[in-house]
Design a protein around this motif. Structure first.
Motif, PDB file in Angstrom:
ATOM      1  N   ILE A   5       1.067  -1.453  -0.133  1.00 58.26           N
ATOM      2  CA  ILE A   5       0.097  -0.052  -0.339  1.00 58.26           C
ATOM      3  C   ILE A   5       0.713   1.561  -0.137  1.00 58.26           C
ATOM      4  CG2 ILE A   5      -1.633   1.014   1.237  1.00 58.26           C
ATOM      5  CD1 ILE A   5      -2.995  -1.136   2.213  1.00 58.26           C
ATOM      6  N   ASP A   6       0.504   1.791  -0.512  1.00 54.62           N
ATOM      7  CA  ASP A   6       1.146   3.130  -0.383  1.00 54.62           C
ATOM      8  C   ASP A   6      -0.029   4.178   0.315  1.00 54.62           C
ATOM      9  OD1 ASP A   6       2.143   6.264  -1.301  1.00 54.62           O
ATOM     10  OD2 ASP A   6       1.285   6.556  -3.010  1.00 54.62           O
ATOM     11  N   PRO A   7      -0.001   4.719   1.044  1.00 58.85           N
ATOM     12  CA  PRO A   7      -1.345   5.385   1.654  1.00 58.85           C
ATOM     13  C   PRO A   7      -1.166   6.628   2.043  1.00 58.85           C
ATOM     14  CG  PRO A   7       0.731   4.852   3.220  1.00 58.85           C
ATOM     15  CD  PRO A   7       0.932   4.418   2.175  1.00 58.85           C
ATOM     16  N   GLY A   8      -2.587   7.220   1.007  1.00 58.83           N
ATOM     17  CA  GLY A   8      -2.880   8.547   1.354  1.00 58.83           C
ATOM     18  C   GLY A   8      -4.104   8.905   2.657  1.00 58.83           C
ATOM     19  N   ASN A   9      -4.398  10.349   2.666  1.00 60.95           N
ATOM     20  CA  ASN A   9      -5.455  10.719   3.666  1.00 60.95           C
ATOM     21  C   ASN A   9      -6.775  10.632   3.033  1.00 60.95           C
ATOM     22  OD1 ASN A   9      -4.869  13.084   1.385  1.00 60.95           O
ATOM     23  ND2 ASN A   9      -6.003  14.734   3.202  1.00 60.95           N
ATOM     24  N   LEU A  30     -10.693   5.018  -2.746  1.00 66.44           N
ATOM     25  CA  LEU A  30     -11.742   5.763  -0.649  1.00 66.44           C
ATOM     26  C   LEU A  30     -11.154   4.991  -0.017  1.00 66.44           C
ATOM     27  CD1 LEU A  30     -14.375   6.845  -1.350  1.00 66.44           C
ATOM     28  CD2 LEU A  30     -12.625   8.408  -0.734  1.00 66.44           C
ATOM     29  N   ASN A  31     -10.431   5.136   0.974  1.00 68.33           N
ATOM     30  CA  ASN A  31      -8.811   3.980   1.995  1.00 68.33           C
ATOM     31  C   ASN A  31     -10.255   3.029   2.873  1.00 68.33           C
ATOM     32  OD1 ASN A  31      -6.822   5.774   1.668  1.00 68.33           O
ATOM     33  ND2 ASN A  31      -7.079   7.244   3.290  1.00 68.33           N
ATOM     34  N   TYR A  32     -11.578   3.988   2.915  1.00 71.20           N
ATOM     35  CA  TYR A  32     -12.605   3.192   3.406  1.00 71.20           C
ATOM     36  C   TYR A  32     -13.184   1.612   2.317  1.00 71.20           C
ATOM     37  CZ  TYR A  32     -14.218   6.345   6.990  1.00 71.20           C
ATOM     38  OH  TYR A  32     -13.540   7.340   8.449  1.00 71.20           O
TER      39      TYR A  32
END
Length: 165
Positions: A5-9, A30-32
């Motif tokens: 994963i390349d995470p984002g806000n 989307l993170n969800y």
């Protein structure tokens, strides 16, 4: 399989790499939505390894903003979900390690990382002739870089390619 994963806000990119490090599933969602995708993968028991890019401080003197801290919260949420299902923590990969591993230079940019991956694994390809990275775009390159760097730093030379179906 390596899930990376390349995470984002708000949105995060993910990739699922097979034993040859070819991306078989990937996207930016989307993170969800990614929480649900991760849960589905974890219930299938198809994930051998899980790596997430970790936020780092590089002494630039620049203050961190809300988006950085929101990203840290999401890294924690992804970690907690993985731990809940496996009893293990993911491996955290620093961006600087990706740059050194793939490009041999801390000053590498996203375009350099993309090119290093193409040079190593093959062309993107076209619809008629899809290549190794057909369909990959934007932040998904970074997610793949996380997974490849994880492999190179932690698995290479340990027979991972031979053990995983």
């Amino acid at each position: 399989m390596i899930l990376s994963i390349d995470p984002g806000n708000e949105y995060s990119a993910y990739s699922l790499l097979n034993k040859d490090l070819k991306p078989v599933k990937f996207g930016k969602v989307l993170n969800y939505e990614l929480l649900k995708i991760l849960e589905d993968y974890l219930f299938l028991d198809g994930i051998d390894y899980f790596a997430i890019e970790m936020i780092g401080h590089y002494g630039t003197g620049m203050p961190a903003g809300k988006t950085v801290f929101d990203t840290c919260v999401w890294i924690g949420r992804f970690t907690e979900l993985y731990y809940h299902h496996t009893g293990k923590d993911p491996t955290y990969i620093m961006r600087k390690d990706e740059k050194i591993n793939l490009c041999g230079n801390m000053k590498a940019k996203d375009s350099n990382i993309r090119q290093a991956l193409i040079d190593r694994f093959g062309a993107v390809g076209t619809k008629k002739n899809p290549g190794w990275f057909y369909g990959v775009s934007k932040d998904v390159w970074a997610a793949i870089a996380v997974g490849v760097t994880f492999h190179d730093l932690y698995l290479e030379g340990q027979g991972y390619e031979k053990e995983v179906n």
